[in-house]
Structures are given as C-alpha cells and as structure tokens.
Enzyme design. Structure first.
Site, PDB file in Angstrom:
ATOM      1  N   SER A 183       0.817  -1.207   0.000  1.00  0.00           N
ATOM      2  CA  SER A 183       0.000   0.000   0.000  1.00  0.00           C
ATOM      3  C   SER A 183       0.860   1.270   0.000  1.00  0.00           C
ATOM      4  O   SER A 183       1.709   1.451  -0.853  1.00  0.00           O
ATOM      5  CB  SER A 183      -0.951  -0.048   1.199  1.00  0.00           C
ATOM      6  OG  SER A 183      -2.014   0.849   1.056  1.00  0.00           O
ATOM      7  N   ASP A 191      -6.140  -4.191  -1.857  1.00  0.00           N
ATOM      8  CA  ASP A 191      -5.033  -3.778  -1.000  1.00  0.00           C
ATOM      9  C   ASP A 191      -4.239  -4.978  -0.489  1.00  0.00           C
ATOM     10  O   ASP A 191      -4.805  -5.938   0.051  1.00  0.00           O
ATOM     11  CB  ASP A 191      -5.589  -2.979   0.181  1.00  0.00           C
ATOM     12  CG  ASP A 191      -4.521  -2.214   0.932  1.00  0.00           C
ATOM     13  OD1 ASP A 191      -3.599  -2.865   1.470  1.00  0.00           O
ATOM     14  OD2 ASP A 191      -4.602  -0.982   0.997  1.00  0.00           O
TER      15      ASP A 191
END
Length: 341
Positions: A44, A196
């Site tokens: 991320s 993610d």
C-alpha cells in the site's frame, strides 16, 4: 561511506497518509547514509514509499532518494488534497464539528456511505493516485534496479496474497497494493482483480527469507500495535478493528520468525537448513507518534499534516540511529516475542 554502510532489507507497512511518517524515517536514514538498502518489501502506502525510494537511489544515491520521496509526497498533497487516498465526505474533518460526529444521525450517515459500492459512486474508476505515481516514480528504473522490490497485493477471486517482484513493477501493481475495496474498484492485472495487499501481507516478510538478501530486516510499521484503553465509541471501535486486521498478517510472520529463531538457539535447527535463516529484526516504532491518530487521518493529505508526520518520523529515526544502529549485522535490536507476540 559506501564501505561503512550496513546492508539491510526494509519492510514498509501500509497506512494511507500515515505513510508520511515513513517518509520522515527514510529521509533521516538517507541523510545519515549509514545503511545499504538491498531489498524492500512493502504494501500500500509503504509500496509507494519504496518505489520513490528506489527511483531516487537509482538516480542520485541517498540525496536522490530524499528528493524522490519529497516529490512523491508533494504530489500526494497536490492531487486532490484530502481525496488522494479516497477520502469520503463522512471521514473528512473539514468543516465538521467534533460533537456532530458523535450523534446517531452522523453515525447512521457514515454507515450508509460505507455501504455504497465504488462501482456505483465512481463508475469511471477515477483514481488521482495514478497521476501521483506516474509523476514521482520511474518504473523503468524499478524494473532494472539491483535493489530487489516485493509488493504485496490481495487476489480477490483466489483469496490469496500475490507478491509482485521488481521486474513486474508498473503503476497498476502499486495501485492494486493500495486499493481499498470500499473506495476503489479492484485493479485488474492479467485478468485477475486485486485489492489492497495489507489484508494478507502488510508487508510480506517471507520473500526475504528465500532470496539472496541481508539477514537484517528493518521494519517500519504504521498501524499501532498497542492501545492503552479499549475503545467504546463506534468510530473508535472501527479504528481499532482496522488496526488489528491490518497488523494480523505481520504478527503471524513475526511469530514464524521467532519460532525459527528459538529452534536455532536451542540447536534444533542449523542456520541454512531447510532454507531457514537466522534473521535479525529491527523496528522503528510508530506507536508513540501515530497511536493518537484516528482512522480518518489516514486520508488527510494536507501539507501541514504530512509535514508533521514527516518530522515525527525523523525524530523516531534519530532515536533508532543512536540506540539500535550498532546492533545491525550482529543481533536483533528488538525482542520480537516480547513486543509483538
């Protein structure tokens, strides 16, 4: 200085705008110029920092790394202010009295907003983060770099973690690693949708165990591991649950590291046997600096706030350089079992 640098791997956790804390840590470490970064594993926002770091190192060494990270976060700030990480109106602090957030009506509105699909409220799949990455990151340099890079993503259909390596680096990989499914449409790569990477690997440590990388891993977490009090308000409960969920994969990997270390210490396993290694763990903690921040602050990309986090990161790195750097190459500077397990 090159001969004096200590070889390390970096492990950069994700955390939205809180990644500016890592910016500060990396900025101070690069300024000190005492570490030789051989590999970076990230997820991320940590993956964004990793990409900018390697871009800069390839262009101009330590100072190049500092300049590239500065460029990255300036672009984050300039691309839509608070909205670059997908902030929704219910999470923004702008023009919102704190007392209003505690009312049942506000909380009901927040629940309603979170129930909406990004395929409905963002049908054109607009993502300002793409422009940030294309401006601040040299993907050709990432693919050609001798610094190994590992970026974690979550394969939606397969329900497993996929790690993208240096030669696969592209904007879509970093966008996938930072794709919160409540806010962005899944990022498709080779026909597979990804979310993610922090859900299953935040960041992934295991790629470092099976490659030719240094035995010292410097971990830069962003989600607080400990809280002094249990949350009672709905928003605080959600914040703490978010932290626990995104820390769980890392805790699991650290447990495995501690287990292998115990076996080596007890003579039940020799270093190198069955591809196991005596890994040394180091951590620059964020709990003291980010423990008081709420979930919605992860979407706050105002320049003043980002710089506050950067300065906190520099302070934390300074303390680590003074107290823990001498142990790099010799022993872990943190008791993994006592701190995380």
């Amino acid at each position: 200085m090159a001969a004096k640098r200590k070889p390390v791997c970096l492990a950069l956790q994700g955390g939205g705008a809180h990644g500016a804390f890592q910016w500060g840590v990396l900025d101070r470490l690069l300024e000190a110029d005492v570490l030789d970064v051989r590999a970076v594993t990230a997820a991320s926002a940590g993956a964004m920092n990793a990409a900018a770091l390697i871009t800069g190192l390839e262009r101009g060494g330590a100072e190049g790394g500092r300049e590239a990270l500065d460029t990255l976060w300036r672009e984050v700030n300039q691309s839509g202010g608070r909205n670059v990480f997908g902030d929704s109106a219910v999470w923004s602090k702008a023009l919102t009295p704190d007392w209003l957030k505690g009312t049942p009506m506000w909380q009901a509105g927040q629940t309603l907003a979170l129930s909406m699909s990004p395929y409905s409220f963002n049908p054109f799949n607009l993502n300002p983060l793409r422009r940030v990455l294309e401006t601040a990151v040299d993907f050709e340099a990432l693919r050609a770099s001798s610094i190994q890079m590992f970026v974690s993503t979550t394969a939606v259909r397969a329900g497993r973690s996929r790690i993208f390596k240096s030669g696969e680096m592209a904007p879509e990989v970093l966008l996938a690693s930072a794709c919160l499914p409540q806010l962005f449409q899944a990022v498709e790569i080779e026909g597979e949708p990804y979310w993610d990477g922090g859900y299953l690997a935040n960041p992934a440590l295991w790629p470092l165990f099976y490659t030719d990388t240094p035995d010292d891993i410097l971990l830069l977490p962003l989600n607080p591991f400990q809280r002094d009090e249990a949350p009672r308000e709905a928003g605080d409960i959600n914040d703490r649950l978010n932290e626990i969920v995104f820390n769980a994969p890392l805790v699991a990997e650290l447990r495995a590291v501690a287990f292998v270390q115990d076996l080596i210490a007890e003579g039940k396993l020799k270093p190198g046997e069955d591809r196991r290694r005596g890994i040394r763990i180091h951590v620059i903690e964020a709990d003291e600096w980010l423990g008081g921040e709420s979930l919605h602050s992860k979407f706050d990309t105002e320049w003043r706030y980002l710089n506050k986090l950067k300065q906190h990161g520099r302070t934390a790195a300074e303390a680590w350089l003074e107290n823990c750097l001498p142990k790099v190459g010799k022993a872990s500077s943190v008791d993994v079992k006592a701190r995380f397990l």
